[in-house]
Design a protein around this motif. Structure first.
Motif, short mmCIF file in Angstrom:
data_model
loop_
_atom_site.label_atom_id
_atom_site.label_comp_id
_atom_site.label_asym_id
_atom_site.label_seq_id
_atom_site.Cartn_x
_atom_site.Cartn_y
_atom_site.Cartn_z
N SER A 249 0.83 -1.21 0.00
CA SER A 249 0.00 0.00 0.00
C SER A 249 0.86 1.26 0.00
O SER A 249 0.58 2.22 -0.73
N ALA A 250 1.91 1.26 0.81
CA ALA A 250 2.79 2.43 0.86
C ALA A 250 3.46 2.67 -0.49
O ALA A 250 3.54 3.81 -0.98
N ILE A 251 3.94 1.61 -1.11
CA ILE A 251 4.60 1.73 -2.41
C ILE A 251 3.58 2.11 -3.48
O ILE A 251 3.86 2.93 -4.37
N GLY A 252 2.39 1.52 -3.41
CA GLY A 252 1.36 1.87 -4.38
C GLY A 252 0.99 3.33 -4.31
O GLY A 252 0.89 4.02 -5.33
N ARG A 253 0.80 3.85 -3.10
CA ARG A 253 0.45 5.27 -2.94
C ARG A 253 1.54 6.20 -3.44
O ARG A 253 1.26 7.31 -3.90
N SER A 254 2.78 5.75 -3.38
CA SER A 254 3.91 6.63 -3.71
C SER A 254 3.97 7.00 -5.19
O SER A 254 4.51 8.04 -5.55
N GLY A 255 3.45 6.13 -6.06
CA GLY A 255 3.55 6.38 -7.49
C GLY A 255 4.91 6.07 -8.07
O GLY A 255 5.18 6.39 -9.23
N PHE A 256 5.79 5.42 -7.31
CA PHE A 256 7.13 5.12 -7.80
C PHE A 256 7.15 4.02 -8.86
O PHE A 256 8.10 3.93 -9.64
N CYS A 257 6.13 3.16 -8.88
CA CYS A 257 6.20 1.93 -9.68
C CYS A 257 5.16 1.89 -10.78
O CYS A 257 4.07 2.45 -10.66
N GLU A 258 5.50 1.17 -11.85
CA GLU A 258 4.50 0.81 -12.85
C GLU A 258 3.80 -0.49 -12.47
O GLU A 258 2.64 -0.70 -12.84
N GLU A 259 4.49 -1.37 -11.79
CA GLU A 259 3.88 -2.58 -11.26
C GLU A 259 4.37 -2.81 -9.84
O GLU A 259 5.55 -2.58 -9.54
N ALA A 260 3.47 -3.24 -8.98
CA ALA A 260 3.82 -3.62 -7.62
C ALA A 260 2.84 -4.70 -7.18
O ALA A 260 1.63 -4.46 -7.19
N TYR A 261 3.35 -5.86 -6.82
CA TYR A 261 2.48 -6.99 -6.51
C TYR A 261 3.17 -7.93 -5.53
O TYR A 261 4.40 -7.99 -5.45
N ILE A 262 2.35 -8.68 -4.79
CA ILE A 262 2.84 -9.61 -3.78
C ILE A 262 2.48 -11.03 -4.19
O ILE A 262 1.34 -11.31 -4.58
N PHE A 263 3.45 -11.93 -4.07
CA PHE A 263 3.20 -13.37 -4.14
C PHE A 263 3.14 -13.91 -2.71
O PHE A 263 4.01 -13.60 -1.89
N ASP A 264 2.14 -14.73 -2.43
CA ASP A 264 2.08 -15.37 -1.12
C ASP A 264 3.10 -16.51 -1.08
O ASP A 264 3.76 -16.81 -2.09
#
Length: 529
Positions: A249-264
Motif C-alpha cells: 500500500s505504501a509503495i502503491g500510494r507513492s507512485g514510484f512503480c509501474e507494477e507492484a504486486y505480492i506473491f504469497d
C-alpha cells in the motif's frame, strides 16, 4: 424437427445468407465455447466468427430479431461465466476475427483497434515505434483481447501507475441489440476524431466493465505513450502478510512503480522450482534485448542466471516492483524510494529475478491456465481502498476457516495475489486450486509440449462442489465490503448490490440498449427480476 420450422435452422440460414458459410463454426467450436477456464455452461446452438465490423452488426440484428440471445467471446479467458450461455437458443459471437489495427496516430498518441485484437498484438506493433500503452496488458495478453479487457476490467502491466484498461480508453464503437452502431468519445461528434473522452456525459464509461451486457464492442481507441527510456526492478521478502501488504500500500500510494504486486508463500514456492528456473534461463536473450545496452544486458543476464530463484527460505511473502521512466536518474530515484518504503516495513531486499523476467517477456504462451502439476484453478478478485485492505483480508480468511479441514480432505488449496492499482486502490485475489478432470479449454490453450508432460487428473466432483461453495462465501464477503471486482460475468452480484436508485438507472439503460434482454443474459445480474 422440420428444418423449415426449426428456429436454429432458420437462424442459421439467415446468417449464412448475410455472412457467408466461412463465418459459421462447427460442433468443435460449440463444445469448446461451452466452457470457460472455471466451469461449464450450456453449449451455444450457433457460433459465428464475423470477419468485419459490419458482419457483427448484421449478426446481432438478425439474431435479436429472431428473439435469440447473443453472447460474445474474445480470448476465452473468463473464469466467471462471462460469455457462457444461459439458454440453448444462443448465438455466440467469436470476435477473434476482428483483430486489425485501424490506425496508429503518433502525433496524437492514439491507437484505434478492432475489439478482437490481443494486447500482445498491440505491444508488438507499437514497440518498434518506441511506443506502448500506459496499461499494456494482462498475464493472459497473448490471447486476451481489448474488447474482453474493456468489458471485464483488465489489469496488471503498468497498473500500479496507470490503472486498468478502463483508464486508457478514449472512445469505443458498440453494437446494441437494436443493431445501432453507438460511438463514444470525441469521435462521436461531427468531424470529431478520437482523443478526448469527455464532451458532455462520459458515454465511454457506460460501456466499460459492463461484462458485455449492454452491447457488443467492435472498436476501441486507446491512449499511447512513449516507451520508457529506462527501467529497474526490486523484490523484497517479508515474514508476515501484514508487513507485506502494508508495504504494498505504501509503495502503491507513492507512485514510484509501474507494477507492484505480492506473491504469497505458495506462489513464491511455485516460482522457485527447478522447471521455472530452467525456463528463466531460456529467457536470458529477452533480458539482454530489453536492456538499454548490450553490456548492461549481459551483466543483468549473468546475475539472473546465477541467482536463479533460490533466494527465499521458509514461509515468506515476496513483493515485486517495476520502476520505469524517462531517465536512468529518475528511475534510480524511484527505486530508492521503493527500497526505503519496503525496508521501513521490515522487508529484506532479495534478487529481482521475478519482475525482471516478467517484463522481459510479458506475453508468454498460456500454459498457466493449468497449474504446474496439471491442477485447475479458480480466481476471485476484489478492489478496495488501501484503508480497507487489511479488514477485507481478515474477513475473507475468517470465511474460509470453517472449510479448511474439508479442503485438505478434497485436495483443495489456496494462493493469493495482491496488486497495487493507480496509487489509490488495493487488489486482493484469492485463488482456489484443486485436481480435477480438465475442461475443453484446458486441452485447447496450453502448448502441446507442456500438456504432454502432464497427466490429466481423475474427476473430483466433491472437490469441485467444495470450490463452488467456498467461492460463493468469498463473493459474499466481497459484497459486504462493497468491493469492486474484475470479470463480473455471472459470478458477482453487481446489480443486486447497487443501491435502489442507481439500480433503476442501470435497468433503464439496459432496457434502452437491449429491450428484450438478449445481450449476454445473466451478465452483471438478473435484469429480468
Amino acid at each position: 424437427m422440420n428444418k423449415a420450422t426449426d428456429p436454429a435452422a432458420l437462424l442459421e440460414s439467415a446468417l449464412l445468407d448475410a455472412l457467408g458459410p466461412e463465418c459459421l463454426l462447427g460442433e468443435d467450436a460449440k463444445t469448446l465455447f461451452s466452457t470457460d477456464v472455471y466451469g461449464e455452461g450450456i453449449a451455444p446452438a450457433l457460433v459465428v466468427r464475423p470477419q468485419s465490423q459490419e458482419q457483427v452488426a448484421d449478426a446481432v440484428r438478425i439474431a435479436a430479431t429472431a428473439g435469440w440471445a447473443v453472447t460474445q467471446r474474445g480470448g476465452g479467458m473468463s473464469y466467471t461465466g462471462g460469455y457462457l450461455p444461459t439458454q440453448t437458443n444462443t448465438m455466440m459471437l467469436d470476435l477473434s476475427g476482428l483483430n486489425r489495427i485501424v490506425s496508429i496516430n503518433e502525433d496524437d498518441l492514439v491507437i484505434t483497434v478492432e475489439a478482437g485484437i490481443t494486447w500482445q498484438q498491440i505491444w508488438e506493433a507499437l514497440t518498434p515505434r518506441g511506443l506502448r500503452l500506459p496499461f499494456f496488458g494482462t498475464f493472459s495478453g497473448s490471447r486476451a483481447t481489448v474488447g474482453g479487457g474493456l468489458s471485464n476490467g483488465a489489469l496488471f502491466m503498468g497498473t500500479a501507475r496507470y490503472g486498468s484498461a478502463a483508464d486508457i480508453v478514449v472512445g469505443m464503437e458498440v453494437i446494441d441489440a437494436r443493431g445501432r452502431r453507438i460511438q463514444t468519445g470525441q469521435a462521436a461528434f461531427h468531424n470529431g476524431r478520437p482523443g478526448f473522452r469527455q464532451y458532455g456525459p462520459d458515454l465511454t464509461g457506460l460501456f466499460v466493465h459492463d461484462a458485455g451486457a449492454l452491447g457488443v464492442k467492435i472498436l476501441a481507441s486507446l491512449r499511447m505513450m512513449p516507451m520508457p527510456e529506462a527501467a529497474d526492478y526490486a523484490s523484497f521478502a517479508f515474514a508476515t502478510q501484514q508487513e507485506a501488504t502494508q508495504a504494498l500500500s505504501a509503495i502503491g500510494r507513492s507512485g514510484f512503480c509501474e507494477e507492484a504486486y505480492i506473491f504469497d508463500p505458495a506462489t513464491t514456492r511455485r516460482s522457485l522450482d527447478h522447471a521455472t528456473l530452467m525456463k528463466d534461463i531460456g529467457r536470458l536473450s529477452n533480458v539482454i534485448r530489453s536492456q538499454s545496452s548490450m553490456l548492461k544486458g549481459l551483466q543483468e543476464g549473468a546475475k539472473m542466471a546465477m541467482a536463479g530463484r533460490r533466494f527465499v527460505q521458509g514461509e515468506v511473502y515476496t513483493l515485486h516492483c517495476v520502476c520505469a521512466g524517462r531517465s536512468v536518474d529518475g528511475v534510480r530515484d524511484d527505486r530508492r524510494g521503493v527500497v526505503k518504503l519496503a525496508l521501513d516495513h521490515n522487508g529484506v531486499e532479495i534478487s529481482n529475478t521475478i519482475p525482471k523476467a516478467a517484463r522481459a517477456n510479458p506475453f508468454e504462451p498460456l500454459n498457466g491456465i493449468l497449474g504446474s502439476q496439471g491442477e485447475r484453478w479458480a480466481a476471485l478478485n476484489s478492489k478496495v481502498p488501501h484503508s480497507d485492505a487489511e479488514r477485507l483480508i481478515v474477513a475473507t480468511e475468517a470465511a474460509i476457516d470453517p472449510y479448511r479441514e474439508r479442503m485438505a480432505a478434497c485436495g483443495v488449496t489456496m494462493s493469493f495475489l495482491y496488486i497495487a492499482i493507480a496509487q489509490h486502490v488495493f487488489s486482493y485475489e484469492p485463488v482456489l486450486r484443486w485436481f480435477d478432470e480438465w475442461l475443453p479449454v484446458h486441452r485447447h490453450v496450453p502448448e502441446p509440449d507442456f500438456l504432454n508432460e502432464l497427466e490429466e487428473p481423475s474427476p473430483n466432483h466433491e472437490g469441485r462442489a467444495l470450490v463452488d461453495e467456498v467461492r460463493s462465501k468469498i463473493v459474499d464477503v466481497f459484497a459486504e465490503f462493497g468491493a469492486a471486482s474484475n470479470q463480473i460475468g455471472k459470478t458477482y452480484p453487481m446489480l443486486a448490490s447497487l443501491n435502489p436508485d442507481s439500480r433503476s438507472v442501470l435497468r433503464a439503460l439496459k432496457k434502452e440498449l437491449d429491450p428484450e434482454g438478449l445481450i449476454n443474459p445473466g451478465a452483471l445480474g438478473d435484469f429480468s427480476a
